[in-house]
Design a protein around this motif. Sequence first.
Motif, PDB file in Angstrom:
ATOM      1  N   CYS A  91       0.847  -1.196   0.000  1.00 15.46           N
ATOM      2  CA  CYS A  91       0.000   0.000   0.000  1.00 15.46           C
ATOM      3  C   CYS A  91       0.882   1.246   0.000  1.00 15.46           C
ATOM      4  N   ARG A  92       0.676   2.142  -0.926  1.00 14.37           N
ATOM      5  CA  ARG A  92       1.486   3.360  -1.027  1.00 14.37           C
ATOM      6  C   ARG A  92       1.326   4.226   0.211  1.00 14.37           C
ATOM      7  N   GLN A  93       0.091   4.348   0.693  1.00 13.61           N
ATOM      8  CA  GLN A  93      -0.163   5.201   1.858  1.00 13.61           C
ATOM      9  C   GLN A  93       0.568   4.666   3.086  1.00 13.61           C
ATOM     10  N   LEU A  94       0.500   3.335   3.298  1.00 15.71           N
ATOM     11  CA  LEU A  94       1.145   2.745   4.476  1.00 15.71           C
ATOM     12  C   LEU A  94       2.655   2.648   4.316  1.00 15.71           C
ATOM     13  N   GLN A  95       3.137   2.841   3.104  1.00 17.39           N
ATOM     14  CA  GLN A  95       4.581   2.874   2.871  1.00 17.39           C
ATOM     15  C   GLN A  95       5.131   4.291   2.922  1.00 17.39           C
ATOM     16  N   GLY A  96       4.288   5.234   3.332  1.00 13.36           N
ATOM     17  CA  GLY A  96       4.747   6.608   3.509  1.00 13.36           C
ATOM     18  C   GLY A  96       4.624   7.484   2.289  1.00 13.36           C
ATOM     19  N   LYS A  97       3.985   6.982   1.238  1.00 13.75           N
ATOM     20  CA  LYS A  97       3.801   7.779   0.036  1.00 13.75           C
ATOM     21  C   LYS A  97       2.410   8.399   0.029  1.00 13.75           C
ATOM     22  N   LYS A  98       2.225   9.362  -0.824  1.00 12.92           N
ATOM     23  CA  LYS A  98       0.941  10.043  -0.901  1.00 12.92           C
ATOM     24  C   LYS A  98      -0.004   9.260  -1.803  1.00 12.92           C
ATOM     25  N   CYS A  99      -1.134   8.854  -1.271  1.00 12.34           N
ATOM     26  CA  CYS A  99      -2.122   8.148  -2.087  1.00 12.34           C
ATOM     27  C   CYS A  99      -3.500   8.336  -1.449  1.00 12.34           C
ATOM     28  N   GLY A 100      -3.988   7.308  -0.726  1.00 13.58           N
ATOM     29  CA  GLY A 100      -5.287   7.410  -0.067  1.00 13.58           C
ATOM     30  C   GLY A 100      -6.469   7.368  -1.008  1.00 13.58           C
ATOM     31  N   ILE A 101      -6.273   6.830  -2.242  1.00 12.34           N
ATOM     32  CA  ILE A 101      -7.372   6.784  -3.218  1.00 12.34           C
ATOM     33  C   ILE A 101      -8.516   5.922  -2.710  1.00 12.34           C
TER      34      ILE A 101
END
Length: 456
Positions: A91-101
């Motif tokens: 998951c991008r969000q849980l890996q510290g990246k911006k997502c949250g789609i």
Amino acid sequence: MLDVGRHPNIELLAYSEVENLEGEAGDFTATIRKKARYVDEDKCTGCGECSQKCPSTVPDAFNEGLASRKAIYSWFAQGIPSTHTIDPDHCRQLQGKKCGICAKTCKAEAINFEQTDRLLERKVGAVVVATGYTVFDPVRIPEYRYRDLPNVVTAMEFERMLSASGPTAGHLERPSDRAIKSEIADLEKQLNKTRKALDKYEKDRGMDSAEVHGRFTRGELAEDEELTKWARRYEEYQAVNRRLESLKARAEEFEDAKKLAFIQCVGSRDLRFYPFCSGYCCMHSIKEAIIAHEHEPSTQSTIFGMDIRAVGKGFEEYKLRGQSNANITYRRARVAEIDSGKRDNPVVVYEDTLEQKVKREEFDLVILATACAPHNGISELAATLGLELDQHGFFRTHASHPMDASKYGVFVCGCANSPMDIPESVAQASSAAARAVQVLTGLDREGSLQAAEEAS
């Protein structure tokens, strides 16, 4: 399963692991880790919109890596509870990246990135262990060249290929053909992108790409970096186009696999790995061959084995029906190796033990009936529960108490006990439940596993 999920006396703790078990029969305390889904089970409706919008794609373990899934996913259709789970490793969000789609998409507002694991305690009187099994990894038999030859697959992979909800929608598309189709799709995207870049060059400069490339090959553009870059981009376009046309020509000849080989006892009845018979593999191969024939009546299947062990009720009749109605040939043989043939066809090299001759035969697809091995995590679970394993790695029981584990009040069934098929596993599950009731109600007149071993 729906009835289980709705039953008022059954608490389902899916996506959870037992971390500790203390106490004794009738008074156990189980410590359970309920892992974070990052999705609220009570809010999630299982609609799947979040999965459709998720940008992260990873191999799908449920489909044996033959398809992909998203970072937010449902393990399989019609699961209970009907909810999704976020894979924190992808998951991008849980890996510290911006997502949250997914959170923006979810109308039920079920996404919760702040969710954490929870430790639960439950008082229980008895424990039933049903861990299932792990299939043997055929990479350990290098002569069968699993992973080297694309059209050598395991029985579990073939099972997913036969499924209408599987990666090939029930069509027996060979993995090599699917790989080429996937490459064609990627090349078409690459070609389209390069074509757009060339069109921009031509529009801006008012020149033709072929003309620029001709000047480049004659050495006229040595000092013009921009035109040189354009010419090299055109070379790339031509190379991709040649590769694409070549693959498209090959793809026109593709057909579903119709000549199948099933190799039995891959890892089982083998002193190098597991000396025992896995019990269900013969009937599983026959079932898969029959289903393949139902999908395409011209399918021909050859089952290579030392013998066919069809020992259950109606099993021998089923075996003979497959032979007479589903184009199945049973060949008493030992397969020595699998070679590569023309058009990515695997070639089976085997000893015909009836004729005592070494033979070679080419097939569209080879299916490996892999052994039933103890579950990967069985050693850790045994340590957690304080149970003993037998010499093969399954939970130790006694012949007179086949459901009783080495700790009184803990019972095992199915492939936690030993390799067995579905009917026997269901019967054992009922027996294990009955033994648990005996312990809880004080009607255990036969005594524990230890008592049985002392008596013997």
